[in-house]
Scaffold this motif. Structure first.
Motif, PDB file in Angstrom:
ATOM      1  N   ALA A   1      71.788  42.963  29.328  1.00 48.54           N
ATOM      2  CA  ALA A   1      71.607  43.217  27.895  1.00 48.54           C
ATOM      3  C   ALA A   1      72.888  43.626  27.183  1.00 48.54           C
ATOM      4  O   ALA A   1      72.969  43.527  25.959  1.00 48.54           O
ATOM      5  N   ILE A   2      73.885  44.072  27.940  1.00 44.15           N
ATOM      6  CA  ILE A   2      75.062  44.640  27.258  1.00 44.15           C
ATOM      7  C   ILE A   2      75.837  43.606  26.449  1.00 44.15           C
ATOM      8  O   ILE A   2      76.474  43.951  25.452  1.00 44.15           O
ATOM      9  N   LYS A   3      75.785  42.331  26.851  1.00 44.05           N
ATOM     10  CA  LYS A   3      76.498  41.321  26.062  1.00 44.05           C
ATOM     11  C   LYS A   3      75.728  40.979  24.796  1.00 44.05           C
ATOM     12  O   LYS A   3      76.268  40.380  23.873  1.00 44.05           O
ATOM     13  N   ILE A   4      74.464  41.371  24.751  1.00 42.87           N
ATOM     14  CA  ILE A   4      73.625  41.061  23.602  1.00 42.87           C
ATOM     15  C   ILE A   4      73.678  42.163  22.552  1.00 42.87           C
ATOM     16  O   ILE A   4      73.937  41.908  21.376  1.00 42.87           O
ATOM     17  N   VAL A   5      73.454  43.411  22.960  1.00 50.28           N
ATOM     18  CA  VAL A   5      73.511  44.514  21.991  1.00 50.28           C
ATOM     19  C   VAL A   5      74.666  45.473  22.243  1.00 50.28           C
ATOM     20  O   VAL A   5      74.958  46.326  21.406  1.00 50.28           O
ATOM     21  N   GLY A   6      75.332  45.349  23.396  1.00 48.48           N
ATOM     22  CA  GLY A   6      76.459  46.215  23.698  1.00 48.48           C
ATOM     23  C   GLY A   6      76.053  47.427  24.514  1.00 48.48           C
ATOM     24  O   GLY A   6      74.930  47.928  24.404  1.00 48.48           O
ATOM     25  N   ALA A   7      76.963  47.885  25.351  1.00 47.51           N
ATOM     26  CA  ALA A   7      76.685  49.016  26.241  1.00 47.51           C
ATOM     27  C   ALA A   7      76.352  50.286  25.479  1.00 47.51           C
ATOM     28  O   ALA A   7      75.572  51.110  25.930  1.00 47.51           O
ATOM     29  N   LEU A   8      76.952  50.444  24.288  1.00 46.76           N
ATOM     30  CA  LEU A   8      76.736  51.668  23.516  1.00 46.76           C
ATOM     31  C   LEU A   8      75.371  51.684  22.824  1.00 46.76           C
ATOM     32  O   LEU A   8      74.934  52.729  22.346  1.00 46.76           O
ATOM     33  N   LEU A   9      74.706  50.523  22.776  1.00 52.11           N
ATOM     34  CA  LEU A   9      73.446  50.435  22.044  1.00 52.11           C
ATOM     35  C   LEU A   9      72.268  50.000  22.912  1.00 52.11           C
ATOM     36  O   LEU A   9      71.126  50.005  22.443  1.00 52.11           O
ATOM     37  N   VAL A  10      72.529  49.627  24.154  1.00 51.13           N
ATOM     38  CA  VAL A  10      71.474  49.046  24.988  1.00 51.13           C
ATOM     39  C   VAL A  10      70.310  49.990  25.207  1.00 51.13           C
ATOM     40  O   VAL A  10      69.146  49.572  25.313  1.00 51.13           O
ATOM     41  N   SER A  11      70.573  51.283  25.264  1.00 55.43           N
ATOM     42  CA  SER A  11      69.509  52.262  25.477  1.00 55.43           C
ATOM     43  C   SER A  11      68.471  52.225  24.359  1.00 55.43           C
ATOM     44  O   SER A  11      67.293  52.540  24.583  1.00 55.43           O
ATOM     45  N   ALA A  12      68.897  51.819  23.166  1.00 52.73           N
ATOM     46  CA  ALA A  12      67.970  51.752  22.026  1.00 52.73           C
ATOM     47  C   ALA A  12      66.864  50.734  22.278  1.00 52.73           C
ATOM     48  O   ALA A  12      65.703  50.965  21.927  1.00 52.73           O
ATOM     49  N   LEU A  13      67.200  49.611  22.880  1.00 47.64           N
ATOM     50  CA  LEU A  13      66.195  48.590  23.168  1.00 47.64           C
ATOM     51  C   LEU A  13      65.210  49.047  24.239  1.00 47.64           C
ATOM     52  O   LEU A  13      64.063  48.610  24.272  1.00 47.64           O
TER      53      LEU A  13
ATOM     54  N   GLY B   1      68.609  34.343  24.262  1.00 44.91           N
ATOM     55  CA  GLY B   1      69.005  35.544  25.000  1.00 44.91           C
ATOM     56  C   GLY B   1      68.384  36.799  24.429  1.00 44.91           C
ATOM     57  O   GLY B   1      67.891  37.669  25.168  1.00 44.91           O
ATOM     58  N   GLY B   2      68.359  36.901  23.106  1.00 43.76           N
ATOM     59  CA  GLY B   2      67.788  38.072  22.451  1.00 43.76           C
ATOM     60  C   GLY B   2      66.295  38.201  22.693  1.00 43.76           C
ATOM     61  O   GLY B   2      65.790  39.294  22.956  1.00 43.76           O
ATOM     62  N   VAL B   3      65.572  37.094  22.614  1.00 48.25           N
ATOM     63  CA  VAL B   3      64.122  37.107  22.842  1.00 48.25           C
ATOM     64  C   VAL B   3      63.803  37.520  24.275  1.00 48.25           C
ATOM     65  O   VAL B   3      62.869  38.296  24.518  1.00 48.25           O
ATOM     66  N   LEU B   4      64.589  37.039  25.226  1.00 47.96           N
ATOM     67  CA  LEU B   4      64.353  37.389  26.634  1.00 47.96           C
ATOM     68  C   LEU B   4      64.585  38.877  26.891  1.00 47.96           C
ATOM     69  O   LEU B   4      63.777  39.543  27.546  1.00 47.96           O
ATOM     70  N   ILE B   5      65.680  39.406  26.356  1.00 51.25           N
ATOM     71  CA  ILE B   5      65.947  40.834  26.524  1.00 51.25           C
ATOM     72  C   ILE B   5      64.949  41.671  25.720  1.00 51.25           C
ATOM     73  O   ILE B   5      64.543  42.760  26.143  1.00 51.25           O
ATOM     74  N   GLY B   6      64.543  41.153  24.578  1.00 49.00           N
ATOM     75  CA  GLY B   6      63.536  41.838  23.776  1.00 49.00           C
ATOM     76  C   GLY B   6      62.208  41.980  24.502  1.00 49.00           C
ATOM     77  O   GLY B   6      61.415  42.867  24.198  1.00 49.00           O
ATOM     78  N   LEU B   7      61.974  41.116  25.472  1.00 52.62           N
ATOM     79  CA  LEU B   7      60.767  41.192  26.299  1.00 52.62           C
ATOM     80  C   LEU B   7      60.936  42.174  27.457  1.00 52.62           C
ATOM     81  O   LEU B   7      60.078  43.039  27.684  1.00 52.62           O
ATOM     82  N   THR B   8      62.043  42.072  28.171  1.00 51.14           N
ATOM     83  CA  THR B   8      62.207  42.868  29.395  1.00 51.14           C
ATOM     84  C   THR B   8      62.570  44.325  29.135  1.00 51.14           C
ATOM     85  O   THR B   8      62.136  45.213  29.878  1.00 51.14           O
TER      86      THR B   8
ATOM     87  N   ASP C   1      75.306  32.681  30.971  1.00 52.07           N
ATOM     88  CA  ASP C   1      74.703  33.936  30.534  1.00 52.07           C
ATOM     89  C   ASP C   1      73.195  33.783  30.343  1.00 52.07           C
ATOM     90  O   ASP C   1      72.409  34.651  30.754  1.00 52.07           O
ATOM     91  N   ILE C   2      72.788  32.686  29.718  1.00 50.35           N
ATOM     92  CA  ILE C   2      71.369  32.443  29.470  1.00 50.35           C
ATOM     93  C   ILE C   2      70.598  32.319  30.779  1.00 50.35           C
ATOM     94  O   ILE C   2      69.491  32.867  30.931  1.00 50.35           O
ATOM     95  N   TYR C   3      71.181  31.593  31.745  1.00 48.24           N
ATOM     96  CA  TYR C   3      70.527  31.455  33.048  1.00 48.24           C
ATOM     97  C   TYR C   3      70.373  32.817  33.731  1.00 48.24           C
ATOM     98  O   TYR C   3      69.345  33.105  34.354  1.00 48.24           O
ATOM     99  N   MET C   4      71.409  33.666  33.610  1.00 46.01           N
ATOM    100  CA  MET C   4      71.339  34.984  34.239  1.00 46.01           C
ATOM    101  C   MET C   4      70.274  35.851  33.561  1.00 46.01           C
ATOM    102  O   MET C   4      69.462  36.499  34.248  1.00 46.01           O
ATOM    103  N   VAL C   5      70.253  35.850  32.250  1.00 47.03           N
ATOM    104  CA  VAL C   5      69.247  36.625  31.525  1.00 47.03           C
ATOM    105  C   VAL C   5      67.848  36.095  31.842  1.00 47.03           C
ATOM    106  O   VAL C   5      66.909  36.868  32.054  1.00 47.03           O
ATOM    107  N   GLY C   6      67.722  34.772  31.908  1.00 45.54           N
ATOM    108  CA  GLY C   6      66.439  34.170  32.226  1.00 45.54           C
ATOM    109  C   GLY C   6      65.969  34.531  33.622  1.00 45.54           C
ATOM    110  O   GLY C   6      64.787  34.817  33.846  1.00 45.54           O
ATOM    111  N   GLY C   7      66.898  34.524  34.577  1.00 40.64           N
ATOM    112  CA  GLY C   7      66.559  34.890  35.947  1.00 40.64           C
ATOM    113  C   GLY C   7      66.088  36.330  36.049  1.00 40.64           C
ATOM    114  O   GLY C   7      65.099  36.630  36.736  1.00 40.64           O
TER     115      GLY C   7
END
Length: 268
Positions: A188-200, A16-23, A131-137
């Motif tokens: 992404a919010i379940k991965i880094v959280g809503a308060l931190l997602v903007s950082a990514l 999940g982290g690698v996928l969000i780290g890409l998008t 969750d993984i399927y949704m992030v992957g999609g």
């Protein structure tokens, strides 16, 4: 260390982290160049409202958050058209609405507040197969659309007026970018959280803009930096029992500081 790497929950977190780290930086670079960096925070707050409603009516929270984020993206674009000279107003208005709705749903469903908090601060170790399927999609959609409209997004990011004069459907392109941002933020919010997602969305891009010499290289570099922070942050969090989302973001900030210091050293 090996036990953590081989555990199912850590492997799902890594995927999940690698996928969000890409998008995230892939979309973030277009937002930064168009001076819309704060849109990530706005959509994350709206997503939390959707997640809270999902818990309240007992539907898949991440899906409810995604729907709210996409609807908010349409609202932002409508308001940007209404306030052309004050485009940032749309972000402030939608963020206020998202916070208000989230607070309301929190009040109505006091029993699930603990679950919602995991979306505020991130809960990457609790990612399940759905969750993984949704992030992957979302990852597939984002990559496909960016590749398809790369030239249009490039022109729009640097000169919107010129893009309009050249016949580019600016309104549609703006909407597409905003909707893609909503998709990325909501997953992404379940991965880094809503308060931190903007950082990514922004910090990898901020670093790449200091180092890259072309637009394409800045995209590639921002993705590499994002993945280093995500993988490194997860490893550190797993070994030292730290909060994964916070560790990822602090590692990104550390990379930014090192880059700034290094650039200053080279230029003095």
């Amino acid at each position: 260390m090996l036990d953590i790497l081989l555990s199912d929950f850590f492997q799902r977190a890594l995927i999940g982290g690698v996928l969000i780290g890409l998008t995230a930086p892939l979309i973030g670079i277009f937002l930064v160049l168009r001076r819309l960096s704060m849109i990530g925070d706005t959509l994350s707050h709206v997503t939390i409202a959707g997640v809270a409603l999902g818990f309240l009516i007992e539907v898949y929270p991440l899906a409810a958050g995604l729907v709210f984020a996409v609807l908010a993206s349409f609202a932002i674009e409508k308001l940007r058209k209404a306030y052309k000279s004050y485009a940032e107003l749309s972000i402030a208005i939608i963020m206020s609405g998202g916070v208000a709705l989230a607070s309301l749903f929190f009040t109505l469903g006091m029993g699930y507040n603990t679950d919602v908090m995991s979306y505020l601060f991130g809960s990457i170790y609790t990612l399940d197969t759905t969750d993984i399927y949704m992030v992957g999609g979302v990852t597939i959609i984002v990559i496909a659309v960016v590749v398809m409209f790369f030239k249009e997004f490039f022109l729009l990011s640097f000169e919107e007026d010129a893009a309009s004069v050249s016949g580019l459907p600016v309104k549609m392109m703006n909407m597409i970018i905003t909707v893609l941002t909503a998709l990325v933020v909501s997953t992404a919010i379940k991965i880094v959280g809503a308060l931190l997602v903007s950082a990514l969305l922004t910090i990898p891009v901020a670093i790449s803009l200091l180092l890259a010499r072309s637009f394409r290289s800045s995209i590639i570099l921002s993705v590499i930096i994002s993945e280093i922070a995500v993988i490194g942050g997860l490893m550190l969090a797993g070994v030292f029992n730290l909060a994964p989302g916070a560790t990822i973001v602090l590692l990104l900030i550390s990379l930014l500081i090192v880059t700034l210091v290094g650039k200053k050293g080279f230029t003095t």
